[in-house]
Scaffold this motif. Structure first.
Motif, PDB file in Angstrom:
ATOM      1  N   VAL A  70      37.614  22.075  72.569  1.00 41.34           N
ATOM      2  CA  VAL A  70      38.918  22.585  72.391  1.00 41.34           C
ATOM      3  C   VAL A  70      39.199  23.715  73.610  1.00 41.34           C
ATOM      4  N   PRO A  71      40.351  23.177  74.262  1.00 36.28           N
ATOM      5  CA  PRO A  71      40.838  23.911  75.394  1.00 36.28           C
ATOM      6  C   PRO A  71      41.025  25.582  75.093  1.00 36.28           C
ATOM      7  N   LEU A  72      40.563  26.285  76.065  1.00 35.44           N
ATOM      8  CA  LEU A  72      40.701  27.595  76.162  1.00 35.44           C
ATOM      9  C   LEU A  72      41.216  28.038  77.734  1.00 35.44           C
ATOM     10  N   PRO A  73      41.915  29.294  77.725  1.00 33.00           N
ATOM     11  CA  PRO A  73      42.537  29.513  79.082  1.00 33.00           C
ATOM     12  C   PRO A  73      41.520  30.466  79.969  1.00 33.00           C
ATOM     13  N   GLY A  74      41.795  30.271  81.164  1.00 31.24           N
ATOM     14  CA  GLY A  74      41.084  31.282  82.130  1.00 31.24           C
ATOM     15  C   GLY A  74      39.852  30.878  82.598  1.00 31.24           C
ATOM     16  N   SER A  75      39.495  29.406  82.698  1.00 29.70           N
ATOM     17  CA  SER A  75      38.163  28.942  83.314  1.00 29.70           C
ATOM     18  C   SER A  75      38.289  27.752  83.837  1.00 29.70           C
ATOM     19  N   ARG A  76      37.669  27.518  85.027  1.00 27.79           N
ATOM     20  CA  ARG A  76      37.588  26.216  85.530  1.00 27.79           C
ATOM     21  C   ARG A  76      37.048  25.252  84.515  1.00 27.79           C
ATOM     22  N   ARG A  77      35.922  25.651  83.719  1.00 26.65           N
ATOM     23  CA  ARG A  77      35.532  25.027  82.636  1.00 26.65           C
ATOM     24  C   ARG A  77      36.218  25.354  81.336  1.00 26.65           C
ATOM     25  N   LYS A 122      37.695  35.040  83.336  1.00 27.48           N
ATOM     26  CA  LYS A 122      36.970  35.297  82.221  1.00 27.48           C
ATOM     27  C   LYS A 122      37.598  36.356  81.531  1.00 27.48           C
ATOM     28  N   LEU A 123      38.317  37.284  82.375  1.00 16.95           N
ATOM     29  CA  LEU A 123      38.772  38.397  81.589  1.00 16.95           C
ATOM     30  C   LEU A 123      40.238  37.882  80.763  1.00 16.95           C
ATOM     31  N   GLU A 124      40.690  36.986  81.294  1.00 22.14           N
ATOM     32  CA  GLU A 124      41.825  36.458  80.830  1.00 22.14           C
ATOM     33  C   GLU A 124      41.609  35.534  79.479  1.00 22.14           C
ATOM     34  N   ARG A 125      40.389  34.819  79.537  1.00 17.75           N
ATOM     35  CA  ARG A 125      40.009  33.985  78.166  1.00 17.75           C
ATOM     36  C   ARG A 125      39.649  34.993  77.162  1.00 17.75           C
ATOM     37  N   LEU A 126      38.740  36.086  77.416  1.00 15.80           N
ATOM     38  CA  LEU A 126      38.184  37.054  76.512  1.00 15.80           C
ATOM     39  C   LEU A 126      39.462  37.715  75.824  1.00 15.80           C
ATOM     40  N   LEU A 147      29.496  32.779  69.912  1.00 16.13           N
ATOM     41  CA  LEU A 147      30.154  33.029  68.421  1.00 16.13           C
ATOM     42  C   LEU A 147      31.643  33.383  68.616  1.00 16.13           C
ATOM     43  N   LEU A 148      32.161  34.096  69.420  1.00 19.35           N
ATOM     44  CA  LEU A 148      33.524  34.378  69.735  1.00 19.35           C
ATOM     45  C   LEU A 148      34.284  33.174  69.986  1.00 19.35           C
ATOM     46  N   HIS A 149      33.870  32.222  71.046  1.00 22.71           N
ATOM     47  CA  HIS A 149      34.558  31.315  71.254  1.00 22.71           C
ATOM     48  C   HIS A 149      34.863  29.945  70.280  1.00 22.71           C
ATOM     49  N   ARG A 150      33.567  29.797  69.487  1.00 25.81           N
ATOM     50  CA  ARG A 150      33.477  28.914  68.453  1.00 25.81           C
ATOM     51  C   ARG A 150      34.314  29.219  67.399  1.00 25.81           C
ATOM     52  N   THR A 151      34.520  30.699  66.990  1.00 21.54           N
ATOM     53  CA  THR A 151      35.665  30.954  66.259  1.00 21.54           C
ATOM     54  C   THR A 151      36.974  31.044  66.603  1.00 21.54           C
ATOM     55  N   ALA A 152      37.053  31.112  67.725  1.00 26.62           N
ATOM     56  CA  ALA A 152      38.356  30.774  68.409  1.00 26.62           C
ATOM     57  C   ALA A 152      38.976  29.429  68.315  1.00 26.62           C
ATOM     58  N   SER A 153      37.776  28.568  68.431  1.00 27.80           N
ATOM     59  CA  SER A 153      38.099  27.199  68.444  1.00 27.80           C
ATOM     60  C   SER A 153      38.565  26.564  66.843  1.00 27.80           C
TER      61      SER A 153
END
Length: 230
Positions: A70-77, A122-126, A147-153
């Motif tokens: 699931v794409p998330l903003p703010g990181s090369r990965r 990273k700050l943008e993603r958080l 747990l944060l980014h899995r829930t966001a997904s």
């Protein structure tokens, strides 16, 4: 990234999707346990179904996608690679579910470590995740970022598929419920209590509604036969 998915012929099809198909594919570890558990179930594992029934009756697995990105903003990965993503029907409700498999492995880095010398990305993603989950920064440094980014997904995919609800479920195969305290600390961010084998609604007024859960499963036997789908 391709949006074409092929039917599974067994747990070995899950293995090839791993970031490291050799290191991460071992007896008694989460990737293999999760694959065997879901393949053997021919639908929803019973411990998952028992959680989802609190949303609606007769839970039915519509589709399950191992190692779903699931794409998330703010990181090369920029992707969150979820152990499993599932669309589940429960009565009149459809639920977007991300599954995080666990045995003894921890939930990756605590947030304080993940933010050390944090880049702007990273700050943008958080900030994006906190806004999506309606959490106020700063968050405690002991919270596990995974747990944060899995829930966001789960929420992102719920909006994409226009489901009624989103859920992030830890599918644990640890007989001692290892790392449950980390999960409980995460649930507490939403002002809710955490209990094993229960699904808790942490955002009841939002669209989609958001649930968090911990499901206790058993490590599949080495000799347990796998159901092969066609």
């Amino acid at each position: 990234m391709s949006r074409i998915y092929l039917p599974s012929q067994g747990d070995e099809d899950w293995r090839r999707l791993l970031a490291d198909p050799v290191k991460h594919w071992r007896e008694g570890y989460s990737a293999m346990c999760l694959a065997k558990s879901w393949e053997n179930a021919s639908g929803l594992p019973s411990e998952i179904a028992r959680l989802i029934v609190s949303i609606g009756p007769s839970p039915e697995l519509l589709v399950a996608l191992p190692e779903h990105k699931v794409p998330l903003p703010g990181s090369r990965r920029g992707d969150s690679q979820n152990d499993l993503f599932a669309l589940i029907r429960a009565g009149d409700e459809t639920v977007s579910v991300t599954i995080e498999g666990k045995v003894d492995e921890p939930f990756d880095q605590p947030l304080g470590m993940w933010l050390a010398n944090a880049s702007a990305g990273k700050l943008e993603r958080l900030a994006f995740i906190c806004d999506l989950l309606r959490l106020t920064q700063p968050l405690p440094g002991n919270i596990r970022y995974q747990l944060l980014h899995r829930t966001a997904s789960a929420v992102i995919e719920a909006r994409r598929f226009k489901t009624d609800a989103a859920a992030m479920i830890v599918h644990s195969f640890s007989p001692t419920r290892r790392w449950f305290d980390d999960y409980a600390a995460f649930v507490a961010l939403f002002g809710a209590p955490a209990r094993p084998d229960q699904l808790v609604c942490v955002h009841s007024e939002s669209t989609p509604r958001l649930y968090l859960g911990w499901a206790s499963g058993e490590i599949p036997s080495r000799t347990q036969s796998l159901v092969v789908t066609s």
